[in-house]
Design a protein around this motif. Structure first.
Motif, PDB file in Angstrom:
ATOM      1  N   THR A   1       6.198   7.075  18.383  1.00 34.93           N
ATOM      2  CA  THR A   1       5.183   7.563  17.456  1.00 34.93           C
ATOM      3  C   THR A   1       5.682   7.398  16.022  1.00 34.93           C
ATOM      4  OG1 THR A   1       4.516   9.225  19.089  1.00 34.93           O
ATOM      5  CG2 THR A   1       3.764   9.545  16.814  1.00 34.93           C
ATOM      6  N   PRO A   2       4.923   6.719  15.176  1.00 38.52           N
ATOM      7  CA  PRO A   2       5.367   6.532  13.781  1.00 38.52           C
ATOM      8  C   PRO A   2       5.267   7.819  12.975  1.00 38.52           C
ATOM      9  CG  PRO A   2       3.154   5.672  14.059  1.00 38.52           C
ATOM     10  CD  PRO A   2       3.617   6.083  15.431  1.00 38.52           C
ATOM     11  N   ARG A   3       6.077   7.918  11.958  1.00 44.89           N
ATOM     12  CA  ARG A   3       5.971   8.996  10.980  1.00 44.89           C
ATOM     13  C   ARG A   3       5.263   8.440   9.740  1.00 44.89           C
ATOM     14  NH1 ARG A   3      10.248  12.508  13.129  1.00 44.89           N
ATOM     15  NH2 ARG A   3      11.969  11.275  13.968  1.00 44.89           N
ATOM     16  N   LEU A   4       5.314   9.174   8.646  1.00 45.64           N
ATOM     17  CA  LEU A   4       4.689   8.719   7.402  1.00 45.64           C
ATOM     18  C   LEU A   4       5.702   7.904   6.603  1.00 45.64           C
ATOM     19  CD1 LEU A   4       2.788  12.010   6.476  1.00 45.64           C
ATOM     20  CD2 LEU A   4       1.800   9.899   7.379  1.00 45.64           C
ATOM     21  N   TYR A   5       5.819   6.620   6.966  1.00 44.65           N
ATOM     22  CA  TYR A   5       6.772   5.731   6.305  1.00 44.65           C
ATOM     23  C   TYR A   5       6.147   5.162   5.031  1.00 44.65           C
ATOM     24  CZ  TYR A   5       8.839   6.001  10.970  1.00 44.65           C
ATOM     25  OH  TYR A   5       9.360   6.454  12.161  1.00 44.65           O
ATOM     26  N   THR A   6       6.918   5.164   3.953  1.00 48.91           N
ATOM     27  CA  THR A   6       6.371   4.821   2.640  1.00 48.91           C
ATOM     28  C   THR A   6       6.685   3.408   2.181  1.00 48.91           C
ATOM     29  OG1 THR A   6       8.332   5.762   1.547  1.00 48.91           O
ATOM     30  CG2 THR A   6       6.437   7.229   1.915  1.00 48.91           C
ATOM     31  N   THR A   7       7.283   2.585   3.016  1.00 51.01           N
ATOM     32  CA  THR A   7       7.554   1.209   2.610  1.00 51.01           C
ATOM     33  C   THR A   7       6.243   0.439   2.464  1.00 51.01           C
ATOM     34  OG1 THR A   7       7.810   0.559   4.930  1.00 51.01           O
ATOM     35  CG2 THR A   7       9.803   1.158   3.733  1.00 51.01           C
ATOM     36  N   ASP A   8       6.301  -0.695   1.770  1.00 52.31           N
ATOM     37  CA  ASP A   8       5.098  -1.497   1.517  1.00 52.31           C
ATOM     38  C   ASP A   8       4.449  -1.993   2.797  1.00 52.31           C
ATOM     39  OD1 ASP A   8       5.541  -1.124  -1.144  1.00 52.31           O
ATOM     40  OD2 ASP A   8       6.529  -3.049  -1.467  1.00 52.31           O
ATOM     41  N   VAL A   9       5.201  -2.051   3.886  1.00 47.53           N
ATOM     42  CA  VAL A   9       4.644  -2.524   5.150  1.00 47.53           C
ATOM     43  C   VAL A   9       3.532  -1.607   5.633  1.00 47.53           C
ATOM     44  CG1 VAL A   9       5.157  -2.988   7.579  1.00 47.53           C
ATOM     45  CG2 VAL A   9       6.793  -3.650   5.808  1.00 47.53           C
TER      46      VAL A   9
ATOM     47  N   ASP B   1      -1.664  13.107 -17.457  1.00 49.26           N
ATOM     48  CA  ASP B   1      -3.007  12.528 -17.379  1.00 49.26           C
ATOM     49  C   ASP B   1      -3.114  11.483 -16.276  1.00 49.26           C
ATOM     50  OD1 ASP B   1      -1.433  10.524 -18.428  1.00 49.26           O
ATOM     51  OD2 ASP B   1      -2.801  10.000 -20.062  1.00 49.26           O
ATOM     52  N   THR B   2      -2.201  11.541 -15.310  1.00 50.81           N
ATOM     53  CA  THR B   2      -2.138  10.507 -14.276  1.00 50.81           C
ATOM     54  C   THR B   2      -2.176  11.133 -12.893  1.00 50.81           C
ATOM     55  OG1 THR B   2      -0.825   9.067 -15.715  1.00 50.81           O
ATOM     56  CG2 THR B   2      -0.761   8.595 -13.348  1.00 50.81           C
ATOM     57  N   ILE B   3      -2.942  10.510 -12.005  1.00 49.84           N
ATOM     58  CA  ILE B   3      -2.938  10.894 -10.589  1.00 49.84           C
ATOM     59  C   ILE B   3      -2.314   9.762  -9.796  1.00 49.84           C
ATOM     60  CG2 ILE B   3      -4.411  11.180  -8.563  1.00 49.84           C
ATOM     61  CD1 ILE B   3      -6.119  13.033  -9.982  1.00 49.84           C
ATOM     62  N   ASN B   4      -1.392  10.118  -8.904  1.00 47.55           N
ATOM     63  CA  ASN B   4      -0.708   9.122  -8.076  1.00 47.55           C
ATOM     64  C   ASN B   4      -0.964   9.442  -6.598  1.00 47.55           C
ATOM     65  OD1 ASN B   4       1.561   6.894  -8.229  1.00 47.55           O
ATOM     66  ND2 ASN B   4       2.093   8.237  -6.539  1.00 47.55           N
ATOM     67  N   ILE B   5      -1.579   8.499  -5.901  1.00 46.35           N
ATOM     68  CA  ILE B   5      -1.917   8.683  -4.494  1.00 46.35           C
ATOM     69  C   ILE B   5      -1.322   7.539  -3.680  1.00 46.35           C
ATOM     70  CG2 ILE B   5      -3.803   8.727  -2.812  1.00 46.35           C
ATOM     71  CD1 ILE B   5      -5.525  10.052  -4.802  1.00 46.35           C
ATOM     72  N   GLN B   6      -0.685   7.883  -2.590  1.00 44.98           N
ATOM     73  CA  GLN B   6      -0.150   6.874  -1.687  1.00 44.98           C
ATOM     74  C   GLN B   6      -0.895   6.971  -0.364  1.00 44.98           C
ATOM     75  OE1 GLN B   6       4.069   6.831  -1.463  1.00 44.98           O
ATOM     76  NE2 GLN B   6       4.168   4.879  -0.404  1.00 44.98           N
ATOM     77  N   VAL B   7      -1.410   5.832   0.087  1.00 48.81           N
ATOM     78  CA  VAL B   7      -2.148   5.767   1.343  1.00 48.81           C
ATOM     79  C   VAL B   7      -1.303   5.017   2.362  1.00 48.81           C
ATOM     80  CG1 VAL B   7      -4.270   5.023   2.491  1.00 48.81           C
ATOM     81  CG2 VAL B   7      -4.333   5.766   0.103  1.00 48.81           C
ATOM     82  N   ILE B   8      -1.130   5.625   3.536  1.00 52.89           N
ATOM     83  CA  ILE B   8      -0.341   5.028   4.623  1.00 52.89           C
ATOM     84  C   ILE B   8      -1.261   4.833   5.820  1.00 52.89           C
ATOM     85  CG2 ILE B   8       1.599   5.381   6.205  1.00 52.89           C
ATOM     86  CD1 ILE B   8       2.795   7.209   3.991  1.00 52.89           C
ATOM     87  N   ILE B   9      -1.260   3.632   6.376  1.00 49.75           N
ATOM     88  CA  ILE B   9      -2.076   3.337   7.563  1.00 49.75           C
ATOM     89  C   ILE B   9      -1.169   2.717   8.614  1.00 49.75           C
ATOM     90  CG2 ILE B   9      -4.062   2.110   8.492  1.00 49.75           C
ATOM     91  CD1 ILE B   9      -5.322   2.165   5.753  1.00 49.75           C
ATOM     92  N   ALA B  10      -1.034   3.399   9.729  1.00 52.50           N
ATOM     93  CA  ALA B  10      -0.147   2.926  10.797  1.00 52.50           C
ATOM     94  C   ALA B  10      -0.906   2.867  12.112  1.00 52.50           C
ATOM     95  CB  ALA B  10       1.056   3.850  10.943  1.00 52.50           C
ATOM     96  N   PRO B  11      -0.756   1.783  12.864  1.00 58.98           N
ATOM     97  CA  PRO B  11      -1.401   1.692  14.177  1.00 58.98           C
ATOM     98  C   PRO B  11      -0.780   2.679  15.154  1.00 58.98           C
ATOM     99  CG  PRO B  11       0.112  -0.135  13.877  1.00 58.98           C
ATOM    100  CD  PRO B  11       0.065   0.593  12.578  1.00 58.98           C
ATOM    101  N   MET B  12      -1.604   3.265  15.980  1.00 58.22           N
ATOM    102  CA  MET B  12      -1.131   4.214  16.982  1.00 58.22           C
ATOM    103  C   MET B  12      -1.260   3.542  18.344  1.00 58.22           C
ATOM    104  SD  MET B  12      -0.310   6.827  15.107  1.00 58.22           S
ATOM    105  CE  MET B  12      -0.329   8.391  15.958  1.00 58.22           C
ATOM    106  N   GLY B  13      -0.137   3.053  18.858  1.00 56.14           N
ATOM    107  CA  GLY B  13      -0.134   2.315  20.116  1.00 56.14           C
ATOM    108  C   GLY B  13      -0.389   3.208  21.324  1.00 56.14           C
TER     109      GLY B  13
END
Length: 490
Positions: free
Chosen positions: A307-315, A466-478
């Motif tokens: 099960t993947p976690r919330l990995y932040t690499t560009d992949v 004055d800046t909002i920073n959002i990171q979106v992570i999408i991982a397939p769940m096998g």
């Protein structure tokens, strides 16, 4: 006439407040040690005090000093057994009972809270808890977060709010906490439960292994310094601790290249056969050995291995940075596109999945329209406004069959001028040709981003806030993922 006189007298009544002077007089009792009728002995120090002040401030002191069943009731000198750190702050603690003022720092807040808890002084407890909630980020960078967390957990559920805030910071900002020596003091039982969480935010599983390796190295040094253990017992404790922790590292979530790098790590020499076996689990997954994977998946410690976690690499994800946020108009959306992997295992053909991302920080508006019906007549659709902070995720891939993905949304915030992941949302959704859109609402309280510059949102970052920073992570769940994790407590 009588009523008129009473009214005139009442009109002339003025309430005068000289409470500051009264408090000053009480403070002088402490400062000058006047008329003290009891002496508190803490360590090698003696503190003259007044029974009436102690009893008025603390239910514990009241029972101790007023109940005839307690020996202390008749004593004029009472020895209090306190932890060494609590002994250091005891003078400030005692002074607070007289003056209601106290100076708290990262170093002193925990022993002060311990004294407030022990003697059941609710107002001081609240002061300490409020301080901790406002200084979590600084505590993390200065090496106090783990000690704070382990203390508040020991008093659970009394300090539930601050405990939960500390736990979230630890899960979502482990990269920050793991850099401090404080991380090495994390209790082994809590570390084991932490490693079983799916919503850990990390650069990669390999980086998590490095953090655990650091923790184990420190633990080994502690065990080897134990004077009451012989060499065989020390070796046994080291290996037992190693096994209990490492089994929760998800080797299958490392790439084959990362798995090969593990073989040259110094920690491998502690128990090479064990590590080779764990690395083989990862290689079995990447080589498509389904029967072996199913076998591991059925084991007690194997359910979460795939099960993947919330990995932040560009992949796995991308970042949206929105500057000059005050210029964003109502109902405006910020659009982006992203390509994610279609699977976790390298044995399958490497395909990419295309996504469109729309971020609506200032609400959604649906314009008025006309729905033309098949039968005569039309249906008017009124304008609709939804006050929410929304992220819309659209799968643009023509998926042949339904597929499950984990979507993580990380929102950076700031506390004590320290940027960190302040808010995290995780959603597991199915996508198909007919079901290709997911809306994630209420990412932040809608009103929060409407605040004026006098009271900025904690999620506005940057030099100008004055800046909002959002990171979106999408991982397939096998097919071998597991979403059930133990509660983060012990």
């Amino acid at each position: 006439m009588h009523d008129q006189t009473n009214q005139q007298q009442q009109d002339s009544v003025v309430e005068m407040n000289n409470s500051t002077s009264v408090l000053h007089k009480i403070a002088n009792l402490y400062a000058e040690q006047l008329m003290s009728d009891i002496c508190l002995v803490v360590g090698n120090n003696r503190y003259p005090a007044h029974r009436v002040i102690l009893c008025a401030s603390s239910e514990v002191f009241q029972v101790m000093l007023m109940n005839p069943e307690w020996n202390e009731c008749r004593e004029k000198v009472i020895e209090l057994k306190e932890d060494p750190l609590c002994s250091l702050v005891f003078p400030q603690f005692l002074k607070y009972l007289y003056v209601g003022q106290i100076r708290i720092s990262l170093q002193t807040v925990m022993p002060m809270l311990a004294l407030a808890d022990k003697y059941n002084i609710g107002d001081l407890v609240q002061l300490c808890v409020d301080y901790m909630l406002k200084h979590i980020a600084k505590a993390a960078t200065q090496g106090f977060l783990v000690s704070w967390l382990q203390y508040t957990i020991s008093f659970s559920p009394n300090h539930k709010e601050v405990t939960e805030a500390l736990q979230k910071f630890l899960k979502w900002n482990l990269d920050i906490v793991a850099e401090t020596n404080d991380f090495c003091d994390l209790d082994v039982n809590y570390l084991i439960v932490l490693l079983q969480q799916n919503d850990l935010v990390l650069q990669s599983e390999f980086s998590l292994f490095e953090y655990v390796e650091k923790w184990l190295m420190n633990k080994k040094e502690q065990i080897e310094r134990e004077p009451d253990l012989n060499d065989d017992e020390k070796q046994h404790y080291v290996i037992t601790t190693l096994h209990s922790v490492i089994v929760h590292i998800r080797f299958a979530m490392m790439t084959p290249t990362e798995l090969s790098k593990l073989l040259v790590r110094p920690i491998m020499n502690w128990h090479k056969e064990f590590f080779v076996e764990r690395i083989a689990i990862g290689m079995s997954y990447h080589s498509g050995q389904i029967e072996r994977v199913q076998e591991i998946r059925s084991q007690e410690t194997g359910a979460l291995q795939f099960t993947p976690r919330l990995y932040t690499t560009d992949v796995w994800g991308f970042t949206m940075t929105i500057k000059e946020f005050e210029k964003i108009e109502n109902y405006q959306n910020i659009a982006a596109c992203f390509f994610s992997q279609s699977n976790l295992s390298e044995d399958q053909e490497d395909q990419q999945v295309s996504w469109d991302i729309d971020f609506f920080p200032r609400g959604i508006r649906y314009d008025r329209g006309i729905l033309i019906r098949v039968f005569p007549g039309c249906l008017e659709i009124p304008e609709a406004i939804i006050k929410t902070v929304r992220l819309r995720v659209i799968c643009r891939e023509n998926l042949e069959q339904e597929q499950k993905f984990m979507i993580g949304v990380l929102i950076t915030g700031v506390q004590n001028k320290i940027p960190h992941i302040r808010t995290c949302h995780v959603r597991t959704s199915y996508f198909s040709q007919t079901n290709c859109v997911v809306n994630i609402d209420n990412l932040l309280p809608f009103e929060e981003l409407l605040l004026s510059s006098l009271k900025l949102s904690a999620h506005l970052i940057g030099d100008q806030r004055d800046t909002i920073n959002i990171q979106v992570i999408i991982a397939p769940m096998g097919p071998f993922v597991c979403l059930e994790t133990p509660t983060l407590e012990f």
